[in-house]
Design an enzyme around this catalytic site. Structure first.
Site, mmCIF file in Angstrom:
data_model
loop_
_atom_site.group_PDB
_atom_site.id
_atom_site.type_symbol
_atom_site.label_atom_id
_atom_site.label_comp_id
_atom_site.label_asym_id
_atom_site.label_seq_id
_atom_site.Cartn_x
_atom_site.Cartn_y
_atom_site.Cartn_z
ATOM 1 N N LYS A 109 2.079 -3.173 8.771
ATOM 2 C CA LYS A 109 3.320 -2.414 8.596
ATOM 3 C C LYS A 109 4.495 -3.230 9.092
ATOM 4 C CE LYS A 109 4.823 1.921 8.506
ATOM 5 N NZ LYS A 109 4.352 3.225 8.314
ATOM 6 N N LEU A 126 0.835 -1.205 0.000
ATOM 7 C CA LEU A 126 0.000 0.000 0.000
ATOM 8 C C LEU A 126 0.872 1.258 0.000
ATOM 9 C CD1 LEU A 126 -2.588 -1.070 2.703
ATOM 10 C CD2 LEU A 126 -3.024 -0.811 0.264
ATOM 11 N N GLY A 127 2.056 1.141 0.546
ATOM 12 C CA GLY A 127 2.921 2.320 0.600
ATOM 13 C C GLY A 127 4.139 2.018 1.441
ATOM 14 N N GLY A 128 4.971 3.010 1.549
ATOM 15 C CA GLY A 128 6.183 2.822 2.348
ATOM 16 C C GLY A 128 6.605 4.158 2.904
ATOM 17 N N GLY A 129 7.379 4.107 3.953
ATOM 18 C CA GLY A 129 7.859 5.356 4.537
ATOM 19 C C GLY A 129 9.147 5.091 5.255
ATOM 20 N N GLY A 130 9.482 5.987 6.141
ATOM 21 C CA GLY A 130 10.743 5.871 6.838
ATOM 22 C C GLY A 130 10.774 4.687 7.775
ATOM 23 N N ASP A 181 6.517 13.167 12.147
ATOM 24 C CA ASP A 181 6.536 12.959 10.698
ATOM 25 C C ASP A 181 5.173 13.270 10.079
ATOM 26 O OD1 ASP A 181 7.665 12.376 8.276
ATOM 27 O OD2 ASP A 181 7.517 10.205 8.489
ATOM 28 N N GLY A 240 9.036 1.737 7.363
ATOM 29 C CA GLY A 240 8.850 0.426 6.766
ATOM 30 C C GLY A 240 7.743 0.451 5.735
ATOM 31 N N SER A 241 7.465 -0.698 5.172
ATOM 32 C CA SER A 241 6.452 -0.784 4.125
ATOM 33 C C SER A 241 5.131 -1.277 4.705
ATOM 34 C CB SER A 241 6.910 -1.752 3.038
ATOM 35 O OG SER A 241 8.151 -1.337 2.544
#
Ligand SMILES: *[C@@H]1O[C@H](CO)[C@@H](O)[C@H](O)[C@H]1NC(C)=O
Ligand SMILES: *[C@@H]1O[C@H](CO)[C@@H](O)[C@H](O)[C@H]1NC(C)=O
Ligand SMILES: *[C@@H]1O[C@H](CO)[C@@H](O)[C@H](O)[C@H]1NC(C)=O
Ligand SMILES: *[C@@H]1O[C@H](CO)[C@@H](O)[C@H](O)[C@H]1NC(C)=O
Ligand SMILES: *[C@@H]1O[C@H](CO)[C@@H](O)[C@H](O)[C@H]1NC(C)=O
Ligand SMILES: *[C@@H]1O[C@H](CO)[C@@H](O)[C@H](O)[C@H]1NC(C)=O
Ligand SMILES: *[C@@H]1O[C@H](CO)[C@@H](O)[C@H](O)[C@H]1NC(C)=O
Ligand SMILES: *[C@@H]1O[C@H](CO)[C@@H](O)[C@H](O)[C@H]1NC(C)=O
Ligand SMILES: *[C@@H]1O[C@H](CO)[C@@H](O)[C@H](O)[C@H]1NC(C)=O
Ligand SMILES: *[C@@H]1O[C@H](CO)[C@@H](O)[C@H](O)[C@H]1NC(C)=O
Length: 824
Positions: A523, A501-505, A619, A507-508
């Site tokens: 997550k 669905l997405g990723g960030g700092g 964030d 994790g995915s």
């Protein structure tokens, strides 16, 4: 008689001054010649007027100590960059002189005795002078050969300040490093305990040492491609300095320059034990640009012996129970290095066991344990305690992971944490326990009491520990309704993590379906470095937070090295996909935007103000605002900053799409508070208005930074509809638009105390509280004017910012910021 006497003294003085004037440096000179001397309030000033040199008093009115040193001539706040006689002050600057003496520059004190010298081995007959150069370098020149290297220069003898052009060298011929050494305290330039140097092991990195022995910070090796030190990734955010590294057979060193030479910048080894980069602002103040280590308590032995360091208190340091400040005057000068001393001697030192009282232990919980324990092979916590009690030089013990540690003699580095950490037991005289109990800890009974009682306690503890152990193994649900998932169940639910669905700092995120057919988002945490216990503690904290505008945590998984969090699935995805959509039909109308802004503010206000411990999100950006089926906003990823902990700042700076929302204090290194979230929220509000990323390329290819332009319109009272996303075609409630714009501008003020709290933001957006016109934030203002210095605060959020940035992309980012400031 008296009058005459006084007069004759005066006459003598006048005569003396007249005679000596001849040989003193002339007003405005930059040189001390062989036949001249410097004394009293005389100074020499470099040719361009940047630096001045003479006697100064670091604590005017408090002490009569004078030193010979160098300071910025044009900076209104007296700022010393170099000191000659750091350890040997003079008290009468009028009868002390600095002059050339047999080829050296020598400082003579009141008794005409030399107390400081440039001290190079002069060969006789050389004619020399000393000149103060505009870079801040005092140079002893050989007048018979004007091409020779300086005989001596202050750049080779760094004090606590590293100014542009200076180098901090490791000499490979004699293995000696040049040091940048802190002052003892802010009123005493004598060398303090903290120093910065190039690591002598050839690893191309700087290290900070305490007392030249304990290393507590390192920059990581220099990466010549990325032009950063590997553990200082925030250097990628820097467009101000030009760092270069030189290594040859004789020496290796770094040097730096400031790209805009009108800029006054200095790098210091501060009395706090942190290195700090400071810039002088046109508004006449020093601005802390960057500092490391970020946390004060990371500085080795900052609080001295028998004390605790606490990031949450203003002064950081306090004495342990039963101890008092060794030197109150030092502590008042914020020099804590002396630490604390025991108020009452231990009974064992006094051999008074006979009176029936023995030493006891005071418990401190949630601590980072002191450095350098000794481990003792004993069976359990009781034996550990007994061992410490029986050895008079043992001052504390801790029992952790079935291992007993004791501290012998004094110890340093004890830190109070807000949660987690370990428990330590401090040995104190029994009489210390007679006063009313300090609520910080709990008295642990004395071992010398009844053996039976001890055995009983031991038994109870054992049973308790056993039960706890079995409990954690067998139970699947912990702390309320959180579910502890098995890894393989989540693997099945997400079809082996196939639908991302997405990723960030952190994790995915993957989509999944539970057997009961409810949809979940899973997550996978990437930057996990701490233990199982802390993970569970933190997760149960996050799991207990329930608010309509916060994403709900359903459960977690902690197996092996895997750490996963399971959330409700949000059918409308994240806000960025709606706000910045390319599809013309998909954009959000004004009412929805306003409701999302308000809901997000409510969620954050809850995190900041209503939870037991304030949670700073760290964030905030559209990617972290999720939307449910009704477009009700849910803040996600809260609590993760704390969970991922110290790694976070590294994660943050390497993260894509975050920098545009970063408050200046993230870069300057001062403590992060909830107001950092307010800043990011404010930046995001501008995007609610424009429907675009704050930094974007306009049609003519120039990079525009929306908030600078918008802030100007807001402050000038222009028609705000002009700021509005063109797709809305002017369809917005003007009063709401004005509120939103004003709040946004208040939220991004440079000084966090000027920013509203999230609670106030909610009230303003609800229309309960009125808001005045904000000033233009300084960071934006500078940019609107003509400098590119502060652009890093606001660099395009859409631009890629990976650590391994090539020279090329640095250059293009630079070009971007230049265009940016010119185009505004
Ligand atoms: C000091 O010496 C310089 C040259 O070294 C000379 O020009 C100057 O006149 C001298 N000043 C005095 C006061 O003797
Ligand atoms: C001058 O320096 C000498 C040598 O360090 C010292 O013994 C003497 O006390 C100093 N004089 C004064 C007045 O401080
Ligand atoms: C000059 O150097 C010598 C040896 O290098 C040292 O013993 C002496 O203390 C130094 N003098 C001063 C005033 O720094
Ligand atoms: C340096 O020396 C050269 C020749 O030795 C001379 O021509 C020149 O003027 C000198 N420069 C200065 C600044 O004294
Ligand atoms: C400097 O250190 C290197 C490596 O540790 C060693 O080989 C060398 O002999 C040292 N040189 C001096 C002058 O101590
Ligand atoms: C620093 O180290 C020296 C020995 O290198 C030692 O004598 C001194 O006591 C130390 N200072 C402190 C404050 O521990
Ligand atoms: C950076 O410094 C190096 C060495 O001093 C110099 O060669 C280079 O031109 C400088 N680059 C910029 C952009 O100022
Ligand atoms: C190293 O030092 C030697 C002797 O002082 C000198 O001849 C040589 O040029 C130096 N090398 C560099 C790269 O500066
Ligand atoms: C020993 O203890 C007694 C009574 O508690 C006290 O008066 C005395 O000062 C102590 N002596 C030392 C050396 O601490
Ligand atoms: C106390 O412990 C220290 C360190 O373990 C040891 O050096 C010392 O001999 C011990 N003293 C006694 C009296 O056992």
């Amino acid at each position: 008689m008296e009058i005459i006497k006084n007069n004759s003294w005066l006459m003598l003085f006048v005569l003396f001054t007249c005679f000596s004037l001849k040989s003193h440096v002339s007003f405005g000179a930059d040189t001390i010649s062989a036949n001249q001397s410097l004394s009293g309030d005389q100074t020499i000033v470099s040719k361009g007027g940047v630096f001045a040199f003479g006697f100064f008093n670091p604590a005017p009115g408090k002490s009569s100590n004078y030193y010979i040193g160098m300071w910025y001539n044009k900076v209104s706040e007296r700022t010393i960059v170099w000191v000659a006689n750091r350890e040997q002050p003079v008290s009468d600057r009028f009868s002390s002189v600095l002059r050339i003496h047999y080829g050296n520059l020598v400082l003579f004190n009141e008794s005409k005795l030399p107390i400081w010298s440039t001290n190079w081995t002069a060969t006789s007959g050389r004619s020399v002078d000393a000149v103060l150069l505009n870079e801040g370098n005092l140079v002893l020149r050989d007048l018979s050969n004007n091409l020779s290297e300086p005989l001596w220069q202050s750049f080779d003898h760094p004090a606590h300040t590293w100014i542009p052009g200076m180098k901090l060298t490791f000499n490979k011929r004699n293995n000696v490093s040049q040091l940048l050494t802190s002052w003892k305290n802010k009123e005493n330039p004598a060398p303090g305990l903290f120093s910065l140097e190039l690591a002598p092991d050839g690893s191309n990195q700087y290290v900070i040492l305490w007392n030249r022995s304990e290393q507590y910070w390192r920059s990581g090796p220099w990466d010549d491609n990325a032009k950063i030190f590997s553990l200082v990734p925030e250097m990628t955010l820097n467009y101000i300095y030009n760092f270069s590294y030189v290594s040859n057979e004789n020496e290796s060193y770094f040097t730096y320059s400031v790209k805009d030479s009108t800029y006054t910048s200095r790098f210091i080894m501060d009395v706090s034990g942190q290195v700090k980069q400071m810039n002088w602002l046109p508004t006449n103040s020093w601005f802390l640009f960057w500092s490391q280590p970020r946390q004060q308590c990371e500085v080795y032995a900052f609080c001295g012996q028998f004390s605790t360091c606490n990031e949450q208190t203003e002064r950081f340091c306090s004495c342990l129970k039963g101890f008092q400040q060794k030197s109150v005057s030092d502590w008042n000068l914020e020099d804590f290095s002396g630490g604390c001393v025991r108020k009452t001697p231990l009974q064992c030192e006094n051999n008074s066991l006979a009176n029936g009282k023995s030493d006891q232990f005071f418990q401190y919980i949630n601590m980072n344990l002191p450095k350098h324990p000794q481990s003792v092979a004993v069976g359990g916590i009781r034996e550990c305690e007994t061992h410490c009690l029986n050895n008079c030089s043992c001052t504390a013990y801790a029992y952790k992971d079935n291992a007993c540690s004791i501290w012998v003699g004094s110890f340093v580095g004890l830190q109070q944490l807000q949660g987690g950490g370990d428990t330590i037991y401090i040995k104190l005289a029994a009489s210390e326990f007679e006063s009313p109990k300090n609520n910080k800890g709990v008295v642990i009974g004395s071992v010398v009491g009844s053996v039976a009682v001890v055995a009983l306690i031991g038994l109870i503890m054992l049973v308790y520990l056993r039960r706890r152990k079995t409990a954690t193994v067998t139970t699947k649900t912990v702390e309320g309704s959180l579910v502890a998932f098995a890894y393989k169940d989540l693997q099945t639910a997400t079809k082996n993590f196939s639908e991302k669905l997405g990723g960030g700092g952190f994790g995915s995120v993957f989509k999944g379906v539970l057997p009961n057919s409810s949809l979940i988002a899973v997550k996978k945490l990437e930057s996990w470095s701490q233990g199982e216990k802390q993970f569970r503690t933190e997760v149960s904290t996050i799991g207990n937070i329930q608010h309509v505008n916060l994403v709900r945590l359903l459960g977690f998984c902690s197996e092996g090295t895997s750490r996963l969090l399971v959330y409700d699935f949000m059918p409308n995805g994240s806000l960025d996909s709606h706000l910045f959509t390319e599809k013309d039909s998909d954009f959000l109308d004004w009412k929805t935007r306003y409701q999302i802004a308000l809901g997000t503010a409510r969620g954050l206000a809850y995190l900041h103000e209503k939870c037991r411990d304030c949670i700073i999100h760290c964030d905030i950006k559209p990617e972290n605002i999720l939307l449910d089926a009704e477009f009700c906003p849910k803040v996600s990823d809260f609590g993760l900053a704390k969970l991922v902990g110290r790694e976070f700042s590294r994660v943050l700076t390497t993260m894509r799409g975050t920098r545009g929302y970063l408050a200046p204090e993230w870069i300057s290194g001062v403590a992060i508070t909830a107001k950092a979230d307010v800043y990011s929220y404010g930046m995001m509000l501008f995007e609610f208005v424009s429907g675009r990323r704050n930094s974007h390329e306009s049609e003519d290819g120039k990079v525009k930074f929306f908030p600078s332009w918008a802030a100007k319109q807001i402050v000038e009272g222009s028609n705000l509809i002009s700021l509005l996303d063109p797709r809305l075609e002017g369809n917005a409630d003007e009063e709401e638009l004005a509120r939103l714009c004003n709040v946004a501008c208040w939220c991004i003020q440079d000084d966090e105390t000027h920013r509203p709290s999230m609670g106030q933001v909610v009230q303003i957006l609800e229309g309960v509280l009125d808001v005045t016109l904000p000033p233009i934030p300084r960071a934006l203002q500078v940019m609107v004017d003509d400098h590119e210095h502060v652009v890093f605060f606001t660099e395009s959020s859409s631009s890629q910012s990976s650590l391994s940035k090539s020279n090329n992309s640095t250059a293009s980012a630079q070009a971007k910021s230049t265009t940016l400031s010119r185009s505004s």
